[in-house]
Design a protein around this motif. Structure first.
Motif, PDB file in Angstrom:
ATOM      1  N   HIS A 153       0.825  -1.208   0.000  1.00 34.90           N
ATOM      2  CA  HIS A 153       0.000   0.000   0.000  1.00 34.90           C
ATOM      3  C   HIS A 153       0.860   1.258   0.000  1.00 34.90           C
ATOM      4  CE1 HIS A 153      -4.046   1.768   0.720  1.00 34.90           C
ATOM      5  NE2 HIS A 153      -3.324   2.764   1.186  1.00 34.90           N
ATOM      6  N   LEU A 154       1.909   1.275   0.827  1.00 28.76           N
ATOM      7  CA  LEU A 154       2.772   2.449   0.866  1.00 28.76           C
ATOM      8  C   LEU A 154       3.548   2.603  -0.437  1.00 28.76           C
ATOM      9  CD1 LEU A 154       3.802   4.860   2.444  1.00 28.76           C
ATOM     10  CD2 LEU A 154       5.588   3.404   3.418  1.00 28.76           C
ATOM     11  N   ALA A 155       4.012   1.496  -1.002  1.00 28.50           N
ATOM     12  CA  ALA A 155       4.737   1.556  -2.269  1.00 28.50           C
ATOM     13  C   ALA A 155       3.848   2.126  -3.372  1.00 28.50           C
ATOM     14  CB  ALA A 155       5.235   0.164  -2.649  1.00 28.50           C
ATOM     15  N   PHE A 156       2.604   1.673  -3.422  1.00 27.38           N
ATOM     16  CA  PHE A 156       1.664   2.171  -4.432  1.00 27.38           C
ATOM     17  C   PHE A 156       1.403   3.662  -4.223  1.00 27.38           C
ATOM     18  CE2 PHE A 156      -2.415   2.979  -6.380  1.00 27.38           C
ATOM     19  CZ  PHE A 156      -2.414   2.184  -7.509  1.00 27.38           C
ATOM     20  N   ALA A 157       1.194   4.065  -2.965  1.00 26.93           N
ATOM     21  CA  ALA A 157       0.878   5.458  -2.665  1.00 26.93           C
ATOM     22  C   ALA A 157       2.025   6.393  -3.014  1.00 26.93           C
ATOM     23  CB  ALA A 157       0.523   5.596  -1.190  1.00 26.93           C
ATOM     24  N   ALA A 158       3.258   5.895  -2.924  1.00 20.21           N
ATOM     25  CA  ALA A 158       4.420   6.740  -3.193  1.00 20.21           C
ATOM     26  C   ALA A 158       4.815   6.774  -4.659  1.00 20.21           C
ATOM     27  CB  ALA A 158       5.614   6.247  -2.367  1.00 20.21           C
ATOM     28  N   GLY A 159       4.289   5.867  -5.463  1.00 23.94           N
ATOM     29  CA  GLY A 159       4.772   5.672  -6.823  1.00 23.94           C
ATOM     30  C   GLY A 159       4.054   6.459  -7.897  1.00 23.94           C
ATOM     31  N   SER A 160       4.169   5.964  -9.129  1.00 22.90           N
ATOM     32  CA  SER A 160       3.661   6.697 -10.290  1.00 22.90           C
ATOM     33  C   SER A 160       2.146   6.784 -10.330  1.00 22.90           C
ATOM     34  CB  SER A 160       4.165   6.041 -11.582  1.00 22.90           C
ATOM     35  OG  SER A 160       3.661   4.716 -11.697  1.00 22.90           O
ATOM     36  N   ARG A 161       1.471   5.889  -9.616  1.00 26.10           N
ATOM     37  CA  ARG A 161       0.005   5.967  -9.536  1.00 26.10           C
ATOM     38  C   ARG A 161      -0.447   6.593  -8.223  1.00 26.10           C
ATOM     39  NH1 ARG A 161      -1.346  -0.121 -11.188  1.00 26.10           N
ATOM     40  NH2 ARG A 161       0.696  -0.396 -10.176  1.00 26.10           N
ATOM     41  N   GLY A 162       0.510   7.231  -7.558  1.00 32.35           N
ATOM     42  CA  GLY A 162       0.222   7.942  -6.324  1.00 32.35           C
ATOM     43  C   GLY A 162       0.947   9.271  -6.302  1.00 32.35           C
ATOM     44  N   MET A 163       1.768   9.466  -5.264  1.00 30.61           N
ATOM     45  CA  MET A 163       2.418  10.753  -5.034  1.00 30.61           C
ATOM     46  C   MET A 163       3.309  11.205  -6.195  1.00 30.61           C
ATOM     47  SD  MET A 163       5.022  11.655  -1.933  1.00 30.61           S
ATOM     48  CE  MET A 163       6.305  10.615  -2.670  1.00 30.61           C
ATOM     49  N   ALA A 164       4.188  10.326  -6.680  1.00 25.32           N
ATOM     50  CA  ALA A 164       5.104  10.711  -7.758  1.00 25.32           C
ATOM     51  C   ALA A 164       4.335  11.025  -9.040  1.00 25.32           C
ATOM     52  CB  ALA A 164       6.127   9.596  -8.003  1.00 25.32           C
ATOM     53  N   GLY A 165       3.288  10.252  -9.308  1.00 28.37           N
ATOM     54  CA  GLY A 165       2.466  10.533 -10.479  1.00 28.37           C
ATOM     55  C   GLY A 165       1.758  11.870 -10.365  1.00 28.37           C
ATOM     56  N   GLY A 166       1.262  12.176  -9.171  1.00 28.75           N
ATOM     57  CA  GLY A 166       0.626  13.473  -8.963  1.00 28.75           C
ATOM     58  C   GLY A 166       1.587  14.623  -9.157  1.00 28.75           C
ATOM     59  N   GLN A 167       2.837  14.436  -8.720  1.00 29.09           N
ATOM     60  CA  GLN A 167       3.853  15.470  -8.918  1.00 29.09           C
ATOM     61  C   GLN A 167       4.153  15.656 -10.401  1.00 29.09           C
ATOM     62  OE1 GLN A 167       5.066  17.548  -6.800  1.00 29.09           O
ATOM     63  NE2 GLN A 167       6.639  18.498  -8.063  1.00 29.09           N
ATOM     64  N   ALA A 168       4.155  14.554 -11.165  1.00 33.95           N
ATOM     65  CA  ALA A 168       4.389  14.657 -12.603  1.00 33.95           C
ATOM     66  C   ALA A 168       3.274  15.456 -13.273  1.00 33.95           C
ATOM     67  CB  ALA A 168       4.484  13.254 -13.212  1.00 33.95           C
ATOM     68  N   ILE A 169       2.035  15.198 -12.861  1.00 33.04           N
ATOM     69  CA  ILE A 169       0.899  15.952 -13.403  1.00 33.04           C
ATOM     70  C   ILE A 169       1.025  17.424 -13.026  1.00 33.04           C
ATOM     71  CG2 ILE A 169      -1.614  16.238 -13.331  1.00 33.04           C
ATOM     72  CD1 ILE A 169      -1.777  13.203 -12.717  1.00 33.04           C
ATOM     73  N   ASP A 170       1.437  17.681 -11.787  1.00 34.19           N
ATOM     74  CA  ASP A 170       1.604  19.051 -11.310  1.00 34.19           C
ATOM     75  C   ASP A 170       2.623  19.802 -12.160  1.00 34.19           C
ATOM     76  OD1 ASP A 170       1.265  21.239  -9.565  1.00 34.19           O
ATOM     77  OD2 ASP A 170       2.929  20.603  -8.318  1.00 34.19           O
ATOM     78  N   LEU A 171       3.750  19.188 -12.432  1.00 37.91           N
ATOM     79  CA  LEU A 171       4.785  19.840 -13.239  1.00 37.91           C
ATOM     80  C   LEU A 171       4.302  20.089 -14.664  1.00 37.91           C
ATOM     81  CD1 LEU A 171       7.879  17.793 -12.000  1.00 37.91           C
ATOM     82  CD2 LEU A 171       7.401  20.204 -11.530  1.00 37.91           C
ATOM     83  N   ASP A 172       3.526  19.151 -15.173  1.00 36.76           N
ATOM     84  CA  ASP A 172       3.010  19.286 -16.538  1.00 36.76           C
ATOM     85  C   ASP A 172       1.903  20.333 -16.632  1.00 36.76           C
ATOM     86  OD1 ASP A 172       3.027  18.308 -19.312  1.00 36.76           O
ATOM     87  OD2 ASP A 172       1.002  17.554 -18.861  1.00 36.76           O
ATOM     88  N   SER A 173       1.342  20.725 -15.486  1.00 33.23           N
ATOM     89  CA  SER A 173       0.202  21.652 -15.476  1.00 33.23           C
ATOM     90  C   SER A 173       0.601  23.100 -15.320  1.00 33.23           C
ATOM     91  CB  SER A 173      -0.752  21.268 -14.331  1.00 33.23           C
ATOM     92  OG  SER A 173      -1.235  19.948 -14.499  1.00 33.23           O
ATOM     93  N   VAL A 174       1.883  23.368 -15.126  1.00 35.65           N
ATOM     94  CA  VAL A 174       2.341  24.749 -14.936  1.00 35.65           C
ATOM     95  C   VAL A 174       1.953  25.587 -16.155  1.00 35.65           C
ATOM     96  CG1 VAL A 174       4.352  26.243 -14.700  1.00 35.65           C
ATOM     97  CG2 VAL A 174       4.223  24.112 -13.400  1.00 35.65           C
ATOM     98  N   GLY A 175       1.306  26.721 -15.893  1.00 35.97           N
ATOM     99  CA  GLY A 175       0.911  27.617 -16.966  1.00 35.97           C
ATOM    100  C   GLY A 175      -0.371  27.227 -17.668  1.00 35.97           C
ATOM    101  N   LYS A 176      -0.989  26.136 -17.240  1.00 31.88           N
ATOM    102  CA  LYS A 176      -2.224  25.671 -17.857  1.00 31.88           C
ATOM    103  C   LYS A 176      -3.424  25.975 -16.961  1.00 31.88           C
ATOM    104  CE  LYS A 176       0.045  21.818 -20.261  1.00 31.88           C
ATOM    105  NZ  LYS A 176       0.072  20.330 -20.432  1.00 31.88           N
TER     106      LYS A 176
END
Length: 297
Positions: free
Chosen positions: A145-168
């Protein structure tokens, strides 16, 4: 049991601080610079909301406090690693965190990268080297559960979306999707891990608990966005106004500060309704919820 939240929280924060102090490598242990930096970013600062949620969830079903302490510390280590990486120039590029220079400013970027890597590894070490539940398969689920929450379908994925959303310009559902992952996933994991250290909860109870965790994860981010727009750098311990400066979509930029605060309050009420069905043992979860909504930092 005292119902005073401040006393309860202070006692649990001391447990978490001692646990982190004891499990982080000593400064004089080679490589000294890396270990000094790890201790610098973890100890003596932060709200520790995620461990508090783990402790509060553990009170629902009689979880052993020592076990919850380890689970909460593991989640806090993941959170600390994420802050170190978020502050790097290639991410949010910030120079202040918890009222002091960020890791890459205090040390250097390479050290900051390795600090994040090392804290993530240490988190999973904590979840594996001690018995956190009587059922080993349940403990494996906690690790997963912690691995999933920290990974690309959790926290890291959300950060990737955040970076991609700058200026949008994002819609409210798109912003919610981002923060369910970036902020919410780790908060939900803290609640799940805390409860997993205790006795069995039935499916209905788990569903209510997860709904609560989803609400409070979003509420935490809404309040963060409001504070970034309205609070001072001194109060926050990090650079205020950073979201607007970086042209990031936030709940404030989409809704305005007044409606964002109203949304946080609505999520608070929804979280309380979910907890009402879990009885008096949910008191601490309600108190942590109110702390998250009412905080000024």
């Amino acid at each position: 049991m005292s119902t005073d939240f401040q006393t309860w929280a202070t006692e649990r924060l001391a447990l978490i601080e001692t646990c982190l102090e004891n499990h982080l490598p000593a400064r004089n242990c080679a490589p000294e610079r890396l270990h000094d930096a790890m201790r610098y970013v973890v100890l003596g600062g932060g709200k520790r909301v995620r461990p508090l949620l783990a402790f509060a969830a553990g009170e629902l079903n009689g979880a052993d406090e020592a076990r919850v302490t380890l689970a909460g510390a593991a989640v806090e280590l993941i959170h600390a690693y994420s802050l170190v990486h978020d502050d790097l120039p290639c991410m949010d590029d910030d120079v202040l965190r918890r009222g002091k220079p960020t890791c890459h400013v205090k040390y250097d970027q390479a050290t900051a990268l390795l600090v994040g890597d090392s804290l993530q590894s240490l988190a999973f070490q904590l979840l594996t080297e001690s018995r956190l539940t009587e059922d080993p398969y349940k403990q494996l689920e906690m690790i997963k559960h912690l691995a999933f929450a920290a990974g690309s379908r959790g926290m890291a994925g959300g950060q990737a979306i955040d970076l991609d959303s700058v200026g949008k310009t994002l819609s409210l559902p798109e912003l919610e999707f981002m923060h369910i992952h970036k902020t919410g996933a780790l908060i939900r994991a803290a609640v799940t891990l805390g409860a997993s250290c205790g006795d069995h909860l039935d499916d209905a109870q788990l569903k209510r608990l997860d709904h609560f965790a989803k609400c409070i994860g979003l509420a935490f981010q809404v309040v963060d966005d409001v504070l970034d727009a309205e609070a001072t750098t001194a109060a926050l311990g990090k650079t205020a106004g950073k979201d607007a400066e970086n042209n990031k979509p936030t709940y404030v930029s989409i809704l305005g500060a007044k409606q964002a605060r109203e949304l946080a309050e609505a999520l608070q009420q929804d979280a309380h309704r979910a907890l009402d069905q879990l009885g008096s043992a949910a008191l601490r979860l309600k108190q942590v919820t109110d702390f998250i909504i009412q905080r000024k930092f």
